[in-house]
Design a protein around this motif. Structure first.
Motif, PDB file in Angstrom:
ATOM      1  N   LYS A  91      27.869  44.273  56.909  1.00 18.45           N
ATOM      2  CA  LYS A  91      28.933  43.326  56.572  1.00 18.45           C
ATOM      3  C   LYS A  91      30.228  44.068  56.270  1.00 18.45           C
ATOM      4  CE  LYS A  91      25.859  39.723  54.841  1.00 18.45           C
ATOM      5  NZ  LYS A  91      25.434  38.897  53.689  1.00 18.45           N
ATOM      6  N   PRO A  92      31.348  43.608  56.831  1.00 14.21           N
ATOM      7  CA  PRO A  92      32.622  44.301  56.618  1.00 14.21           C
ATOM      8  C   PRO A  92      33.042  44.240  55.156  1.00 14.21           C
ATOM      9  CG  PRO A  92      32.955  42.193  57.734  1.00 14.21           C
ATOM     10  CD  PRO A  92      31.484  42.436  57.707  1.00 14.21           C
ATOM     11  N   GLY A  93      33.711  45.294  54.715  1.00 15.44           N
ATOM     12  CA  GLY A  93      34.172  45.348  53.331  1.00 15.44           C
ATOM     13  C   GLY A  93      33.238  46.112  52.428  1.00 15.44           C
ATOM     14  N   GLY A  94      31.974  46.285  52.877  1.00 19.53           N
ATOM     15  CA  GLY A  94      31.025  47.044  52.075  1.00 19.53           C
ATOM     16  C   GLY A  94      30.853  46.455  50.684  1.00 19.53           C
ATOM     17  N   LEU A  95      30.644  47.334  49.728  1.00 20.73           N
ATOM     18  CA  LEU A  95      30.449  46.892  48.355  1.00 20.73           C
ATOM     19  C   LEU A  95      31.752  46.517  47.664  1.00 20.73           C
ATOM     20  CD1 LEU A  95      27.798  49.477  47.086  1.00 20.73           C
ATOM     21  CD2 LEU A  95      27.411  47.096  47.703  1.00 20.73           C
ATOM     22  N   ALA A  96      32.871  46.977  48.182  1.00 19.51           N
ATOM     23  CA  ALA A  96      34.157  46.733  47.510  1.00 19.51           C
ATOM     24  C   ALA A  96      34.437  45.242  47.373  1.00 19.51           C
ATOM     25  CB  ALA A  96      35.280  47.422  48.280  1.00 19.51           C
ATOM     26  N   ARG A  97      34.170  44.486  48.427  1.00 23.28           N
ATOM     27  CA  ARG A  97      34.422  43.036  48.370  1.00 23.28           C
ATOM     28  C   ARG A  97      33.514  42.376  47.341  1.00 23.28           C
ATOM     29  NH1 ARG A  97      34.218  39.765  53.919  1.00 23.28           N
ATOM     30  NH2 ARG A  97      36.071  41.070  54.221  1.00 23.28           N
ATOM     31  N   THR A  98      32.244  42.776  47.308  1.00 25.37           N
ATOM     32  CA  THR A  98      31.318  42.189  46.339  1.00 25.37           C
ATOM     33  C   THR A  98      31.725  42.536  44.915  1.00 25.37           C
ATOM     34  OG1 THR A  98      29.558  42.466  47.980  1.00 25.37           O
ATOM     35  CG2 THR A  98      28.893  41.931  45.736  1.00 25.37           C
ATOM     36  N   TRP A  99      32.133  43.798  44.686  1.00 26.18           N
ATOM     37  CA  TRP A  99      32.607  44.204  43.357  1.00 26.18           C
ATOM     38  C   TRP A  99      33.795  43.351  42.917  1.00 26.18           C
ATOM     39  CZ3 TRP A  99      30.058  46.672  39.901  1.00 26.18           C
ATOM     40  CH2 TRP A  99      29.208  47.730  40.206  1.00 26.18           C
ATOM     41  N   ALA A 100      34.763  43.153  43.801  1.00 22.70           N
ATOM     42  CA  ALA A 100      35.968  42.383  43.457  1.00 22.70           C
ATOM     43  C   ALA A 100      35.617  40.937  43.097  1.00 22.70           C
ATOM     44  CB  ALA A 100      36.947  42.414  44.629  1.00 22.70           C
ATOM     45  N   LEU A 101      34.723  40.331  43.874  1.00 26.78           N
ATOM     46  CA  LEU A 101      34.329  38.951  43.595  1.00 26.78           C
ATOM     47  C   LEU A 101      33.557  38.850  42.279  1.00 26.78           C
ATOM     48  CD1 LEU A 101      33.219  37.991  47.211  1.00 26.78           C
ATOM     49  CD2 LEU A 101      35.173  37.033  45.979  1.00 26.78           C
ATOM     50  N   LEU A 102      32.706  39.820  42.008  1.00 21.60           N
ATOM     51  CA  LEU A 102      31.941  39.789  40.763  1.00 21.60           C
ATOM     52  C   LEU A 102      32.838  39.943  39.545  1.00 21.60           C
ATOM     53  CD1 LEU A 102      28.766  41.881  41.648  1.00 21.60           C
ATOM     54  CD2 LEU A 102      28.900  39.436  41.199  1.00 21.60           C
ATOM     55  N   ILE A 103      33.804  40.826  39.623  1.00 24.31           N
ATOM     56  CA  ILE A 103      34.732  41.019  38.495  1.00 24.31           C
ATOM     57  C   ILE A 103      35.529  39.738  38.255  1.00 24.31           C
ATOM     58  CG2 ILE A 103      36.793  42.272  37.753  1.00 24.31           C
ATOM     59  CD1 ILE A 103      35.633  44.732  39.234  1.00 24.31           C
ATOM     60  N   THR A 104      35.961  39.091  39.338  1.00 21.94           N
ATOM     61  CA  THR A 104      36.692  37.826  39.203  1.00 21.94           C
ATOM     62  C   THR A 104      35.834  36.760  38.541  1.00 21.94           C
ATOM     63  OG1 THR A 104      37.939  38.340  41.221  1.00 21.94           O
ATOM     64  CG2 THR A 104      37.960  36.046  40.460  1.00 21.94           C
ATOM     65  N   SER A 105      34.582  36.638  38.972  1.00 22.73           N
ATOM     66  CA  SER A 105      33.705  35.625  38.386  1.00 22.73           C
ATOM     67  C   SER A 105      33.386  35.935  36.923  1.00 22.73           C
ATOM     68  CB  SER A 105      32.411  35.520  39.199  1.00 22.73           C
ATOM     69  OG  SER A 105      31.708  36.746  39.209  1.00 22.73           O
ATOM     70  N   ALA A 106      33.264  37.220  36.586  1.00 25.75           N
ATOM     71  CA  ALA A 106      33.001  37.591  35.195  1.00 25.75           C
ATOM     72  C   ALA A 106      34.182  37.231  34.302  1.00 25.75           C
ATOM     73  CB  ALA A 106      32.713  39.092  35.105  1.00 25.75           C
ATOM     74  N   ILE A 107      35.391  37.399  34.810  1.00 24.94           N
ATOM     75  CA  ILE A 107      36.583  37.018  34.044  1.00 24.94           C
ATOM     76  C   ILE A 107      36.625  35.505  33.832  1.00 24.94           C
ATOM     77  CG2 ILE A 107      39.112  36.936  34.110  1.00 24.94           C
ATOM     78  CD1 ILE A 107      39.016  39.625  35.606  1.00 24.94           C
ATOM     79  N   LEU A 108      36.315  34.743  34.885  1.00 20.59           N
ATOM     80  CA  LEU A 108      36.333  33.281  34.775  1.00 20.59           C
ATOM     81  C   LEU A 108      35.212  32.756  33.887  1.00 20.59           C
ATOM     82  CD1 LEU A 108      37.125  32.176  38.454  1.00 20.59           C
ATOM     83  CD2 LEU A 108      38.599  31.936  36.451  1.00 20.59           C
ATOM     84  N   TYR A 109      34.133  33.510  33.763  1.00 17.07           N
ATOM     85  CA  TYR A 109      32.997  33.062  32.950  1.00 17.07           C
ATOM     86  C   TYR A 109      33.375  32.921  31.476  1.00 17.07           C
ATOM     87  CZ  TYR A 109      28.209  32.859  31.155  1.00 17.07           C
ATOM     88  OH  TYR A 109      27.051  32.469  30.524  1.00 17.07           O
ATOM     89  N   ILE A 110      34.349  33.706  31.031  1.00 17.30           N
ATOM     90  CA  ILE A 110      34.759  33.661  29.616  1.00 17.30           C
ATOM     91  C   ILE A 110      35.424  32.326  29.280  1.00 17.30           C
ATOM     92  CG2 ILE A 110      36.193  34.766  27.853  1.00 17.30           C
ATOM     93  CD1 ILE A 110      35.746  37.416  29.376  1.00 17.30           C
TER      94      ILE A 110
END
Length: 421
Positions: free
Chosen positions: A254-273
């Motif tokens: 999948k294009p983007g490798g782990l970088a895209r998944t890391w970015a999405l996870l950090i965004t979701s963690a911020i919104l979780y608060i």
């Protein structure tokens, strides 16, 4: 001369597992037979009964039920001599009227737009499969079917309706209208439509089998210089830009490798608060406003004695989003660290996070139902809170994060360790 296989049999194309990349030679499947990946157990393809006609019948019936679900009263609510009726569409229009355009758009797409597009596309594709239809149109519709299926959340909404019913039973009289029962039929028929068709069978039926290949069943597609199409399952050569059968862009990983998944996870963690700190809905009763957070709603249900419903809300809205974020963080970390141990265990964890993610939308749907139903201006009114937007963002972004994570990276690490040995 060998006897030809019966018409109900189906020989699937040579392909590779989309979760571990192991090659799978073409195999003849008897009616009802399922082909699993020999390494990770992932379902590669199924020979379902009467795939050419059953989805059309189920899809047509689902559309009829959808029309009926929008033709009558969905739910009615009465308290202190005052009453309110709600149609299915009012769940969405109320959100729009209150300025929650994002939530209204999410409900419109996941409950109406995408399911109807899916049903219409699947019936059109199967109806025209033996007739003249432009190949480009067929490919576009079939690709659309594969891409929107994870975003159909009608079944999640139905569970949200049942939870709303339990929440309201203690404070008022609730009646389910004809549209509710039509919606139940619509949900069940949509599920049957999805489950009665195998996408790899569909692509092979539309455009014929791919070229025969001599495959080593113990080798991965990347090792063999091949690329597996993530939509139709056809094998292409390394460096090939697009799939010759479905036209989708080919990529070995999948294009983007782990970088895209890391970015999405950090965004979701911020919104979780804010999703847990701010109220998910505001209840106005006799002029007094009472905000309720997600945990506050769980505590209220528990105090009312609705222990199973409180547990469902707590697990779906608190535990599952947090566990999914942490699980994907851990998977990304282990892959980035080059840990190739226990690949099957990691894959099972990934499958679990991918499966349960969509069910966290239950709380958002509950808020939409209550806001659309309880509109007794002089007595009680419920409004969506700011956390509803943040929480829906958490659910949707974590779903995209799970889709962007490439589970084949887990098996690449194991292969790398074998080569070093």
């Amino acid at each position: 001369m060998p006897a030809s296989p019966p018409l109900s049999s189906y020989r699937h194309d040579p392909t590779a597992c989309e979760e571990c990349d192991l090659l799978a030679p073409a195999t003849l499947l008897a009616p009802g037979e399922v082909r699993h990946c020999e390494r990770c157990g992932h379902v590669l393809t199924r020979n379902l009964p009467d795939q050419a006609r059953r989805p059309i019948a189920y899809g047509m019936a689902a559309i009829i039920m959808f029309v009926l679900a929008n033709s009558f009263t969905f739910m009615s609510f009465s308290a202190k001599g005052l009453g309110q009726e709600m149609t299915f569409l009012q769940c969405i229009t109320t959100l729009v009227e209150e300025g929650y355009l994002f939530l209204g758009a999410v409900l419109s797409l996941t409950l109406i737009g995408l399911p109807l597009v899916y049903l219409g596309s699947i019936m059109l594709v199967l109806w025209r499969v033996d007739k003249q239809m432009h190949d480009k149109a067929l490919r576009s519709l079939s690709r659309l079917l594969c891409r929107i299926q994870p975003w159909l959340m009608v079944d999640v909404f139905l569970i949200g309706v049942l939870i709303s019913l339990v929440k309201l039973m203690g404070m008022a009289e609730i009646k389910m209208g004809l549209s509710f029962w039509a919606f139940v039929g619509y949900t069940l028929l949509l599920i049957k439509t999805i489950s009665s068709l195998d996408r790899r069978w569909l692509w092979q039926r539309l455009f014929g089998p791919t070229e025969a290949r001599e495959l080593d069943p113990g080798m991965g597609a990347r090792e063999a210089g091949l690329v597996n199409c993530h939509l139709c399952g056809a094998l292409g050569e390394q460096g090939q830009h697009s799939c010759r059968r479905c036209g989708a862009y080919l990529h070995s990983r999948k294009p983007g490798g782990l970088a895209r998944t890391w970015a999405l996870l950090i965004t979701s963690a911020i919104l979780y608060i804010p999703a847990n700190l701010y109220p998910i809905m505001d209840t106005v009763f006799l002029g007094d406003t009472s905000p309720s957070t997600i945990l506050g709603g769980v505590v209220l249900l528990w105090s009312m004695g609705s222990y199973p419903i409180a547990a469902v809300i707590f697990i779906a809205s608190v535990v599952v989003p947090l566990a999914k974020i942490l699980a994907l963080f851990w998977l990304c970390y282990r892959v980035q660290c080059g840990d190739g141990a226990s690949p099957l265990g990691k894959l099972k964890l990934y499958r679990m996070t991918e499966f349960v993610g969509r069910w966290s939308m239950i709380d958002v749907f509950v808020v939409a139902i209550l806001a659309g139903l309880i509109r007794l201006d002089n007595l009680m009114t419920i409004y969506p809170g700011p956390a509803a937007v943040a929480f829906s963002g958490v659910v949707l972004i974590t779903m995209v994060a799970a889709m962007s994570f490439d589970s084949r990276l887990i098996w690449d690490l194991q292969q790398g360790e074998r080569e070093r040995e």
